[in-house]
Scaffold this active site. Structure first.
Site, PDB file in Angstrom:
ATOM      1  N   LYS A  41       0.698  -1.353  -0.125  1.00 34.94           N
ATOM      2  CA  LYS A  41       0.026   0.144   0.163  1.00 34.94           C
ATOM      3  C   LYS A  41       0.827   1.257  -0.111  1.00 34.94           C
ATOM      4  O   LYS A  41       0.253   2.298  -0.141  1.00 34.94           O
ATOM      5  CB  LYS A  41      -0.970   0.061   1.292  1.00 34.94           C
ATOM      6  CG  LYS A  41      -2.325  -0.758   0.782  1.00 34.94           C
ATOM      7  CD  LYS A  41      -3.400  -0.172   1.662  1.00 34.94           C
ATOM      8  CE  LYS A  41      -4.527  -0.474   1.196  1.00 34.94           C
ATOM      9  NZ  LYS A  41      -5.824  -0.321   1.950  1.00 34.94           N
ATOM     10  N   ARG A  90     -19.328   2.701   4.700  1.00 34.48           N
ATOM     11  CA  ARG A  90     -19.650   4.302   4.617  1.00 34.48           C
ATOM     12  C   ARG A  90     -20.846   4.221   3.443  1.00 34.48           C
ATOM     13  O   ARG A  90     -21.740   4.804   3.597  1.00 34.48           O
ATOM     14  CB  ARG A  90     -18.442   4.787   3.834  1.00 34.48           C
ATOM     15  CG  ARG A  90     -17.640   5.280   4.996  1.00 34.48           C
ATOM     16  CD  ARG A  90     -16.024   5.512   4.370  1.00 34.48           C
ATOM     17  NE  ARG A  90     -15.541   4.360   4.112  1.00 34.48           N
ATOM     18  CZ  ARG A  90     -14.314   4.217   3.633  1.00 34.48           C
ATOM     19  NH1 ARG A  90     -13.545   5.306   3.545  1.00 34.48           N
ATOM     20  NH2 ARG A  90     -13.741   3.292   3.158  1.00 34.48           N
TER      21      ARG A  90
HETATM   22  P1  ADP Z   1      -8.463  -0.268   4.610  1.00 30.47           P
HETATM   23  O1  ADP Z   1      -7.164  -0.224   4.017  1.00 30.47           O
HETATM   24  O2  ADP Z   1      -8.917  -1.754   5.429  1.00 30.47           O
HETATM   25  O3  ADP Z   1      -9.509   0.163   3.793  1.00 30.47           O
HETATM   26  P2  ADP Z   1      -9.049   1.941   6.274  1.00 30.47           P
HETATM   27  O4  ADP Z   1      -7.991   2.474   7.238  1.00 30.47           O
HETATM   28  O5  ADP Z   1      -9.112   2.814   5.184  1.00 30.47           O
HETATM   29  O6  ADP Z   1      -8.207   0.475   5.918  1.00 30.47           O
HETATM   30  O7  ADP Z   1     -10.349   1.516   6.842  1.00 30.47           O
HETATM   31  C1  ADP Z   1     -10.391   0.523   8.010  1.00 30.47           C
HETATM   32  C2  ADP Z   1     -11.755   0.483   8.289  1.00 30.47           C
HETATM   33  O8  ADP Z   1     -12.648   1.771   8.581  1.00 30.47           O
HETATM   34  C3  ADP Z   1     -12.899  -0.063   7.056  1.00 30.47           C
HETATM   35  O9  ADP Z   1     -13.882  -0.907   7.597  1.00 30.47           O
HETATM   36  C4  ADP Z   1     -13.421   1.204   6.639  1.00 30.47           C
HETATM   37  O10 ADP Z   1     -14.627   0.934   5.606  1.00 30.47           O
HETATM   38  C5  ADP Z   1     -13.728   1.992   7.778  1.00 30.47           C
HETATM   39  N1  ADP Z   1     -13.761   3.523   7.649  1.00 30.47           N
HETATM   40  C6  ADP Z   1     -12.870   4.154   6.983  1.00 30.47           C
HETATM   41  N2  ADP Z   1     -13.281   5.551   6.935  1.00 30.47           N
HETATM   42  C7  ADP Z   1     -14.560   5.559   7.517  1.00 30.47           C
HETATM   43  C8  ADP Z   1     -15.358   6.598   7.980  1.00 30.47           C
HETATM   44  N3  ADP Z   1     -15.384   7.761   7.486  1.00 30.47           N
HETATM   45  N4  ADP Z   1     -16.518   6.016   8.654  1.00 30.47           N
HETATM   46  C9  ADP Z   1     -16.751   4.936   9.140  1.00 30.47           C
HETATM   47  N5  ADP Z   1     -15.749   3.908   8.707  1.00 30.47           N
HETATM   48  C10 ADP Z   1     -14.661   4.289   7.944  1.00 30.47           C
END
Ligand code: ADP
Length: 162
Positions: A41, A90
């Protein structure tokens, strides 16, 4: 003790993630925030930076722990006796990928349950990548991340809001 893991990249942690953790913490005795160590990533922040940011945010909450893990979530949870995975949803666009992941994890570890928590409406459009794009061009990220994370973003991109 009911323990759940909330896995993700958290590059960086946003207020959307914090909201999910706060709400999950009401349902479980302990939330383990699992930062996935994924070389593919190419994260903006080092693992140590991401751990420190999250630890500072939850320093007063003894029910939240931060760890990093490599390899399959199904194996990590089995080895550490964790039977629940928290994921935030989301929009419909998240659903297909998340559903596929939940089913795959269940195949690999039959004891593992995935609990989806719907994002708060205000944060449905919020993602770590959106915040990074904003910061890169000097946009105001303060509604979306803590002050410490905002500063770290501006430092990382060498940009200042004008
Ligand atoms: P990944 O690389 O696994 O997508 P992230 O750090 O982007 O990791 O997200 C981790 C978790 O948090 C996932 O379940 C994602 O859907 C959730 N997530 C990310 N942004 C938000 C948000 N704004 N509100 C709610 N959940 C979120």
């Amino acid at each position: 003790m009911r323990i759940a893991i909330y896995p993700g990249s958290f590059d960086p942690i946003t207020k959307g993630h914090i909201d999910i953790i706060d709400r999950a913490a009401k349902m479980f005795d302990k939330i383990v925030i699992g930062i996935f160590d994924n070389n593919q990533k190419n994260p903006l922040f080092s693992m140590q930076q991401r751990i420190n940011m999250i630890k500072n945010i939850f320093k007063d909450n003894t029910h939240v722990e931060v760890i990093c893990f490599k390899g399959l979530l199904a194996d990590f949870t089995r080895d550490n006796n964790i039977s629940v995975v928290i994921r935030g949803l989301r929009a419909v666009s998240d659903f297909e990928y998340e559903f596929q992941m939940a089913l795959t994890n269940k195949k690999l570890n039959a004891n593992l349950e995935t609990v989806f928590i719907p994002a708060r409406e205000y944060y449905t459009y919020l993602s770590s990548s959106m915040v990074k794009t904003l910061a890169r061009y000097g946009g105001d990220v303060s509604p979306f991340v803590t002050d410490e994370v905002a500063t770290a973003l501006y430092v990382a991109y060498g940009s200042k809001r004008c």
